[in-house]
Design a protein around this motif. Structure first.
Motif, short mmCIF file in Angstrom:
data_model
loop_
_atom_site.label_atom_id
_atom_site.label_comp_id
_atom_site.label_asym_id
_atom_site.label_seq_id
_atom_site.Cartn_x
_atom_site.Cartn_y
_atom_site.Cartn_z
N TRP A 1 2.57 1.47 -3.35
CA TRP A 1 1.73 1.99 -4.58
C TRP A 1 1.36 3.49 -4.26
O TRP A 1 1.36 4.21 -5.24
N GLN A 2 1.28 3.92 -3.08
CA GLN A 2 0.93 5.22 -2.81
C GLN A 2 2.09 6.27 -3.32
O GLN A 2 1.74 7.38 -4.04
N SER B 1 2.98 13.45 -13.28
CA SER B 1 1.76 12.81 -13.70
C SER B 1 2.35 12.27 -15.35
O SER B 1 1.23 11.44 -15.71
N VAL C 1 5.89 -5.12 -7.19
CA VAL C 1 4.82 -4.76 -8.12
C VAL C 1 5.37 -4.27 -9.68
O VAL C 1 4.63 -4.52 -10.48
N THR D 1 0.73 -1.36 -0.18
CA THR D 1 0.14 -0.08 -0.19
C THR D 1 0.99 1.28 0.01
O THR D 1 0.88 2.20 -0.65
N ALA E 1 3.36 6.34 -6.88
CA ALA E 1 2.45 7.04 -7.83
C ALA E 1 2.17 5.77 -8.93
O ALA E 1 2.17 5.88 -10.19
N PHE E 2 1.97 4.53 -8.55
CA PHE E 2 2.11 3.34 -9.55
C PHE E 2 0.71 3.24 -10.51
O PHE E 2 0.77 2.64 -11.47
N GLY E 3 -0.36 3.78 -9.84
CA GLY E 3 -1.48 3.95 -10.70
C GLY E 3 -1.45 4.77 -12.05
O GLY E 3 -1.55 4.22 -13.05
N THR E 4 -0.73 5.80 -11.89
CA THR E 4 -0.45 6.71 -12.98
C THR E 4 0.59 6.16 -13.63
O THR E 4 0.68 6.13 -14.92
N VAL F 1 6.19 3.69 -14.47
CA VAL F 1 6.19 3.01 -13.22
C VAL F 1 7.56 2.92 -12.82
O VAL F 1 7.90 2.74 -11.50
N PHE G 1 1.64 2.94 -13.96
CA PHE G 1 1.29 2.00 -14.78
C PHE G 1 0.45 2.29 -16.35
O PHE G 1 0.50 1.84 -17.36
N LEU G 2 -0.38 3.34 -16.15
CA LEU G 2 -0.94 3.71 -17.25
C LEU G 2 -0.15 4.28 -18.27
O LEU G 2 -0.15 3.96 -19.38
#
Length: 283
Positions: A68-69, A228, A256, A65, A72-75, A232, A77-78
């Motif tokens: 990931w936070q 932004s 990850v 967690t 900034a793995f969410g952005t 990753v 990965f995209l």
């Protein structure tokens, strides 16, 4: 005769046992670091430094967690998917067309093109970083994931073209001649006849180039400055300053980062192996 056949059978079995033993040793050598990363990703920093080879006391996801936070793995990965996808698509389209032309010697200058591609593979990209940066900045394409994907595609193009040329060399000329006799034009010949035949080569090139683009640091860090727009890989490396002393969090972030690549390679390994074996027939 019976003794000879028995001796031959024993030798064959011994060779098989030795070969499997060597493969198991190599597999263990490759998998052991991954196992340590998985093991330590559930531990605290004290647990990692105190007993890195022991099992974790609990399987808490707090390290994942946090990684990931702050990574900034969410952005990331995209952006990595967009970057890798752009690179793979551009490379597959251009290298397949170039490989077909060079394999069939469709142009008179094909020896010069081969020499140029060979030279392009040997020149380090670091020599072109500054003029390339100036050109990208002048075009206003900094912090553009798609532009970076095109740059990575250009870097990987010589190797991919050589590999695709090898696969097209293995296609029987009779197949091309039959398609042309049946009235197919060049685009129909390539799209409907030749590309399905060299599909293992396309998958092989796609996997190799995709892994290279996913793991890229030099080009991505040079042209992607906005958080932004970072990938990753850059997100994980940005954690070094904050979590360099928290090894458990760094291990979780590394896991990850590794798992998607490992999953894609495992899913496509059969095609990659077949493609490399098929491409090694001619050169």
């Amino acid at each position: 005769m019976r003794n000879h056949s028995r001796n031959h059978s024993v030798k064959t079995r011994c060779k098989g046992v030795m070969a499997h033993t060597v493969l198991l040793v190599f597999a263990a050598t490759a998998l052991f670091p991954l196992f340590l990363v998985l093991l330590n990703s559930f531990k605290s920093n004290a647990g990692v430094t105190g007993s890195p080879f022991s099992l974790p006391e609990s399987f808490s996801l707090s390290n994942f967690t946090t990684a990931w936070q702050y990574g900034a793995f969410g952005t990331g990965f995209l952006n990595s998917v967009l970057l890798t996808g752009t690179t793979v698509v551009v490379v597959l389209v251009c290298s397949s067309l170039a490989g077909y032309v060079l394999a069939g010697q469709k142009i008179r200058m094909w020896p010069a093109v081969m020499v140029y591609l060979t030279m392009a593979m040997t020149v380090p990209i670091q020599l072109f970083i500054f003029p390339l940066y100036a050109g990208v900045a002048a075009l206003g394409l900094l912090d553009n994931v798609f532009a970076v994907g095109v740059i990575l595609a250009a870097i990987n193009m010589p190797f991919a073209t050589f590999l695709m040329r090898t696969f097209f060399l293995n296609v029987p000329k009779e197949l091309e001649e039959a398609a042309l006799v049946d009235g197919a034009n060049v685009l129909q010949l390539i799209h409907r006849v030749l590309l399905p035949v060299v599909r293992p080569g396309l998958i092989t090139v796609g996997v190799i180039v995709g892994l290279s683009a996913w793991n890229d640091f030099l080009i991505s860090s040079t042209f992607l400055h906005d958080p932004s727009d970072q990938t990753v890989t850059l997100g994980f490396l940005s954690m070094n300053g904050t979590f360099s002393t928290q090894l458990g969090v760094m291990m979780a972030g590394a896991l990850v980062l590794i798992l998607p690549v490992l999953g894609v390679f495992i899913a496509l390994q059969r095609y990659v192996v077949d493609g490399m074996a098929g491409g090694a027939v001619k050169g």
